[in-house]
Design a protein around this motif. Structure first.
Motif, short mmCIF file in Angstrom:
data_model
loop_
_atom_site.label_atom_id
_atom_site.label_comp_id
_atom_site.label_asym_id
_atom_site.label_seq_id
_atom_site.Cartn_x
_atom_site.Cartn_y
_atom_site.Cartn_z
N GLY A 185 -33.28 1.23 -78.38
CA GLY A 185 -34.36 1.89 -79.12
C GLY A 185 -35.09 0.91 -80.02
O GLY A 185 -34.97 -0.31 -79.89
N TYR A 186 -35.90 1.47 -80.93
CA TYR A 186 -36.71 0.68 -81.84
C TYR A 186 -36.12 0.74 -83.25
O TYR A 186 -35.54 1.75 -83.64
N ASP A 187 -36.33 -0.29 -84.01
CA ASP A 187 -36.08 -0.21 -85.44
C ASP A 187 -37.00 0.88 -85.99
O ASP A 187 -38.20 0.93 -85.68
N GLU A 188 -36.46 1.79 -86.77
CA GLU A 188 -37.21 2.95 -87.23
C GLU A 188 -38.48 2.59 -88.01
O GLU A 188 -39.45 3.36 -88.04
N VAL A 229 -31.03 -2.93 -80.49
CA VAL A 229 -32.23 -2.32 -81.08
C VAL A 229 -33.31 -3.37 -81.23
O VAL A 229 -33.05 -4.49 -81.67
N LEU A 230 -34.55 -3.01 -80.86
CA LEU A 230 -35.66 -3.94 -81.02
C LEU A 230 -35.95 -4.18 -82.50
O LEU A 230 -36.07 -3.24 -83.28
N THR A 231 -36.06 -5.44 -82.87
CA THR A 231 -36.33 -5.80 -84.26
C THR A 231 -37.81 -5.61 -84.59
O THR A 231 -38.67 -5.72 -83.71
N PRO A 232 -38.13 -5.36 -85.85
CA PRO A 232 -39.52 -5.06 -86.19
C PRO A 232 -40.47 -6.26 -86.16
O PRO A 232 -41.64 -6.10 -85.83
N GLN A 233 -39.99 -7.45 -86.51
CA GLN A 233 -40.90 -8.59 -86.72
C GLN A 233 -41.82 -8.90 -85.53
O GLN A 233 -43.05 -8.99 -85.71
N PRO A 234 -41.31 -9.08 -84.31
CA PRO A 234 -42.21 -9.44 -83.20
C PRO A 234 -43.28 -8.38 -82.93
O PRO A 234 -44.45 -8.71 -82.67
N ILE A 235 -42.90 -7.11 -83.00
CA ILE A 235 -43.84 -6.04 -82.69
C ILE A 235 -44.86 -5.88 -83.81
O ILE A 235 -46.06 -5.71 -83.55
N PHE A 236 -44.44 -5.97 -85.06
CA PHE A 236 -45.38 -5.91 -86.17
C PHE A 236 -46.40 -7.04 -86.06
O PHE A 236 -47.62 -6.82 -86.20
N ASP A 237 -45.92 -8.25 -85.82
CA ASP A 237 -46.83 -9.40 -85.75
C ASP A 237 -47.79 -9.28 -84.57
O ASP A 237 -48.97 -9.62 -84.67
N ASP A 280 -31.35 -6.83 -81.75
CA ASP A 280 -30.14 -7.14 -82.50
C ASP A 280 -29.24 -5.91 -82.49
O ASP A 280 -29.65 -4.82 -82.07
N TYR A 281 -27.99 -6.10 -82.97
CA TYR A 281 -27.04 -5.00 -83.02
C TYR A 281 -27.48 -3.97 -84.07
O TYR A 281 -28.02 -4.33 -85.11
N PRO A 282 -27.22 -2.70 -83.82
CA PRO A 282 -27.63 -1.67 -84.79
C PRO A 282 -26.75 -1.66 -86.03
O PRO A 282 -25.53 -1.82 -85.94
N TYR A 283 -27.38 -1.51 -87.19
CA TYR A 283 -26.61 -1.29 -88.41
C TYR A 283 -25.79 -0.03 -88.27
O TYR A 283 -26.27 0.98 -87.74
N GLY A 284 -24.55 -0.06 -88.73
CA GLY A 284 -23.69 1.10 -88.66
C GLY A 284 -22.91 1.19 -87.37
O GLY A 284 -22.10 2.10 -87.18
N GLY A 285 -23.15 0.23 -86.47
CA GLY A 285 -22.43 0.21 -85.20
C GLY A 285 -23.04 1.13 -84.17
O GLY A 285 -24.01 1.84 -84.42
N GLY A 286 -22.48 1.11 -83.00
CA GLY A 286 -22.98 1.95 -81.91
C GLY A 286 -23.29 1.13 -80.68
O GLY A 286 -23.29 -0.11 -80.71
N ALA A 287 -23.59 1.82 -79.60
CA ALA A 287 -23.84 1.16 -78.32
C ALA A 287 -25.26 0.61 -78.26
O ALA A 287 -26.17 1.13 -78.88
#
Length: 244
Positions: free
Chosen positions: A117-120, A61-69, A51-58
């Motif tokens: 990148g990844y969601d922090e 960003v990978l969302t946490p849900q799929p990787i966490f699960d 999804d798009y990064p919070y705060g804007g930017g190029a």
């Protein structure tokens, strides 16, 4: 050992996992590989994983849900909690010592990202190790995870034909490896050092030790900063420095 790869491009692993040493390691039951597309874990109806990064930017960003699960699912199927490795440019620099540490684990799980990148929260609450293979940026984590896996698997007992091979590798002893030669003894006038043809194993061992030190001094002198030198090695270094 069990090694899992979480990736959006599982087809990238087909060649390396079914060739050479990694293929032989599986045949010898030294390692088991599993490649998982973490898009399959997306709860989004379109199976989006970014999804798009919070705060804007190029970038995205990978969302946490799929990787966490995905990681949580793989943990439940493992008898040993996996070491969850995030491959990224900001991680610890990979080296032979780290490979030797990872080779002692029973289960490694590599998270291979793409996009910006990844969601922090993935980094903060899910992974146990962050590893970089160098000060450069790749399109994704797949190639880096393959490099690390290859370096680790060859250290597992029984994988290499000669058990001394990984012990004598460059960096394993703290020095670069000595030169190697094979037949013919004379190729186009380029000759193998006489000592290697002498049959004197003590002299050969001394020659290899000296050549290993010399190669390290000439190519990677930084490795000698923390290397514990014996008296003979100190004298050799002094001699070479004086010659220069």
């Amino acid at each position: 050992m069990r090694i899992d790869f979480l990736t959006l491009f599982p087809e990238m692993f087909n060649g390396i996992l079914h060739s050479s040493i990694l293929k032989k390691a599986q045949e010898k039951k030294a390692v088991e590989f599993q490649v998982i597309n973490f898009r399959d874990y997306s709860s989004n109806k379109h199976q989006n994983v970014d999804d798009y990064p919070y705060g804007g930017g190029a970038g995205m960003v990978l969302t946490p849900q799929p990787i966490f699960d995905a990681v949580e699912d793989l943990r439940t199927s493992s008898s040993t909690p996996p070491k969850v490795v995030l491959v990224c440019p900001q991680g610890e620099r990979f080296n032979q010592k780290k490979a030797e540490q990872l080779a002692k684990e029973e289960h490694l799980l590599f998270v291979c990202g793409h996009y910006e990148g990844y969601d922090e929260r993935i980094r903060e609450h899910l992974v146990t190790d962050e590893i970089s293979i160098g000060d450069f940026v790749l399109t994704g984590g797949e190639l880096a995870s393959m490099v690390i896996a290859d370096s680790v698997v060859r250290l597992l007992p029984g994988v290499l034909g000669n058990e001394d091979s990984p012990v004598l590798d460059s960096y394993s002893s703290g020095l670069l490896e000595h030169p190697h030669y094979t037949r013919p003894a004379d190729f186009r006038g380029y000759k193998v050092p006489d000592v290697l043809l002498s049959g004197n194993h003590k002299k050969i061992a001394e020659w290899r030790e000296e050549e290993s030190l010399k190669r390290t001094y000439q190519r990677r002198p930084d490795l000698l900063e923390n290397y514990l030198l014996n008296e003979k090695q100190k004298e050799l270094l002094k001699k070479w420095r004086n010659e220069n």
